[in-house]
Motif scaffolding. Structure first.
Motif, short mmCIF file in Angstrom:
data_model
loop_
_atom_site.label_atom_id
_atom_site.label_comp_id
_atom_site.label_asym_id
_atom_site.label_seq_id
_atom_site.Cartn_x
_atom_site.Cartn_y
_atom_site.Cartn_z
N HIS A 225 -24.10 44.59 59.01
CA HIS A 225 -22.95 44.73 58.14
C HIS A 225 -22.75 46.22 57.85
O HIS A 225 -23.65 47.02 58.10
CB HIS A 225 -23.14 43.98 56.81
CG HIS A 225 -23.67 42.59 56.97
ND1 HIS A 225 -22.90 41.54 57.43
CD2 HIS A 225 -24.90 42.08 56.73
CE1 HIS A 225 -23.63 40.45 57.47
NE2 HIS A 225 -24.85 40.74 57.05
N SER B 135 -11.67 38.10 62.04
CA SER B 135 -12.56 38.61 63.09
C SER B 135 -11.74 39.39 64.10
O SER B 135 -10.75 38.89 64.65
CB SER B 135 -13.31 37.45 63.77
OG SER B 135 -12.40 36.51 64.32
N THR C 153 -16.39 42.27 64.83
CA THR C 153 -16.80 42.18 63.44
C THR C 153 -15.81 41.32 62.68
O THR C 153 -14.74 40.99 63.19
CB THR C 153 -16.88 43.58 62.80
OG1 THR C 153 -17.45 43.50 61.50
CG2 THR C 153 -15.49 44.20 62.70
N LEU D 132 -17.21 45.71 56.88
CA LEU D 132 -17.40 45.12 58.20
C LEU D 132 -18.61 44.20 58.12
O LEU D 132 -19.72 44.66 57.84
CB LEU D 132 -17.63 46.21 59.25
CG LEU D 132 -16.59 47.33 59.30
CD1 LEU D 132 -16.99 48.37 60.36
CD2 LEU D 132 -15.20 46.79 59.58
N LEU E 218 -21.50 42.10 62.27
CA LEU E 218 -21.29 43.00 63.40
C LEU E 218 -22.00 42.49 64.65
O LEU E 218 -23.15 42.07 64.59
CB LEU E 218 -21.82 44.40 63.05
CG LEU E 218 -20.95 45.25 62.12
CD1 LEU E 218 -21.77 46.38 61.52
CD2 LEU E 218 -19.75 45.79 62.86
#
Length: 308
Positions: A5, A232, A241, A249, A252
């Motif tokens: 993230h 997404s 992401t 984000l 990932l």
């Protein structure tokens, strides 16, 4: 070491310390385990793990730091049950209800007694500092935890002026536009198959996974006034992401070509070399994607530097 993230922050007038000076500053706030009487402790640790002393790695202006956070786990239900038993015993002995103030003192006493017996949980949170672009990214799903890392860095440096990264077009508006108008999507943007749509009036939330985001059902919901709060997306050769409406984000997934390149690099079984290889590839992919994302959302918004 690949971020799962990323919460993003813009640096304002931050002095970039020489590597050796930063290493010395981090050493003053090095992590040490919680004592029996402490509920929580944070500090800097070696990103490469145990047995390593280097607390910051730098590759072409990209710096990697790692905070360890250790806390004692003392469930509230355990504390409340013990407090209730002791309060009842005192009330029976004294023949009157226990005042609220006395009950609070009793709770503090119970917590102090039980804390040394509690298990500990340790979490690692990495910080990526792009000194050239004046960006900081923190590998955490929680904004609160990201702010905790920034607080530690602020203590370490003496001051730290940062604000959450912001774009001229709010992410929710941009995501909604990409969904409702295929022609508005940037050519380099890859649309995924996950979305979260929020209703403007009743705050209802609809979450969908593995769906065609151009389907009539999704378009009908958008026409009904719903706004995208999560979507997404991705960029070819970089990553995929889930973009959130605060520009975070999440989830990932870096491109397979990057992961293959990292796995094929000779590191001599040295964890530090392997870490720096991963970090170099990851930071470049993240930096490239973030520049694209800012461009997709109309450029970066002007934000004032926070007061010290």
């Amino acid at each position: 070491m690949w971020f799962k993230h990323c919460h993003l922050y813009r640096c304002h007038d931050v002095e970039i310390l020489a590597l050796e000076d930063l290493e010395s500053a981090l050493a003053e706030f090095a992590f040490r385990p919680v004592s029996p009487r402490e509920a929580r402790r944070v500090g800097w640790s070696a990103p490469a793990g145990r047995g390593r002393e280097q607390r910051v790695h730098e590759i072409q202006g990209q710096r990697l730091l790692s905070m360890l956070r250790q806390e004692r786990l003392l469930p509230a239900s355990v504390v409340n049950e013990e407090v209730a038993e002791r309060a009842e015993a005192r009330e029976q002995a004294e023949g009157q209800p226990l005042p609220r103030r006395e009950r609070q003192l009793l709770k503090e006493q119970v917590m102090e007694e039980l804390l040394p017996q509690a298990f500990t949980r340790t979490q690692r949170v990495e910080l990526w500092w792009d000194t050239r672009r004046r960006l900081i990214g923190i590998n955490s799903s929680s904004r609160k935890r990201a702010e905790e890392v920034l607080d530690l860095l602020r203590q370490t440096l003496g001051s730290l002026k940062v604000t959450p990264l912001a774009t001229r077009t709010p992410p929710s508006r941009g995501m909604t536009q990409w969904l409702s108008d295929a022609g508005s999507r940037p050519p380099s943007l890859l649309l995924g198959d996950q979305v979260e749509l929020r209703a403007a009036e009743d705050d209802g939330v609809l979450r969908a996974r593995q769906v065609d985001l151009d389907s009539e059902e999704i378009q009908s919901l958008l026409e009904g006034g719903r706004q995208a709060s999560k979507l997404s997306i991705g960029s070819e050769g970089q990553l995929r992401t889930v973009l959130h409406d605060d520009l975070a984000l999440k989830s990932l997934q870096f491109d397979d070509a990057l992961l293959d390149e990292a796995s094929q690099t000779e590191d001599g079984d040295d964890p530090a070399v392997a870490l720096e290889t991963d970090f170099a590839l990851m930071s470049q992919a993240l930096a490239t994607f973030i520049e694209q994302l800012i461009d997709w959302l109309g450029g970066e918004a002007e934000t004032s530097a926070p007061t010290p």
